[in-house]
Design a protein around this motif. Structure first.
Motif: not given
Length: 169
Positions: A7-33
């Motif tokens: 599949i060479r194009t983005p799917l119609d429904r995806t997660i917007d990383r900028e507004s998806f709280t778990p993405a930021y929690l993971s980034l902060v947690d991973n950087a911390h750990v």
């Protein structure tokens, strides 16, 4: 057999990383750990998960591996391997209490804990640089509420048997 077509194009429904709280929690947690593991290992010979275990034992001497697993949110098998590593380094020891294995810091483990603690506290303070006291309290309140929602998050109503579509074939 022909390989599947990509599949060479983005799917119609995806997660917007900028507004998806778990993405930021993971980034902060991973950087911390991972950042902590690098710093702690380089200077003190332990990793972030090791320090989390030492910290738990500093507060709860004599607890069991299952208590540590719950306290630091690590899988029991990871905790078990870490405990063996810390025991091999003579930073912890354990005593058998009937069927229970009680875990304790050794004097060497307490020294490592006490050496890492100021660095861990400084890193936590630096993570909150620029936050007002009110924002810090609010963030802590939000994180605590998110923590309390973990059981619900890990058993979403949409996956309850009554909510799942049935195969009537």
């Amino acid at each position: 057999m022909t390989p599947p077509e990509p599949i060479r194009t983005p799917l119609d429904r995806t997660i917007d990383r900028e507004s998806f709280t778990p993405a930021y929690l993971s980034l902060v947690d991973n950087a911390h750990v991972w950042g902590g593991s690098r710093i702690y290992n380089e200077h003190f010979g332990v990793t972030s998960p090791d320090f989390a275990i030492l910290s738990t034992l500093s507060n709860r001497p004599g607890c069991q591996a299952v208590d540590i697993s719950e306290q630091v949110a690590l899988d029991k098998s990871v905790v078990s391997r870490r405990l063996q590593r810390l025991r091999d380094k003579e930073l912890i020891c354990w005593e058998q209490d009937g069927s229970r294995r009680r875990l304790y810091l050794t004097s060497a483990g307490a020294r490592v804990h006490d050496a890492v603690l100021p660095v861990a506290l400084e890193r936590a303070e630096l993570m909150l640089a620029g936050f007002t006291e009110e924002e810090r309290a609010q963030l802590q309140s939000f994180l605590r509420r998110m923590y309390e929602n973990i059981p619900l998050m890990n058993h979403p109503p949409s996956l309850e048997p009554a909510a799942l579509p049935h195969d009537n074939s």
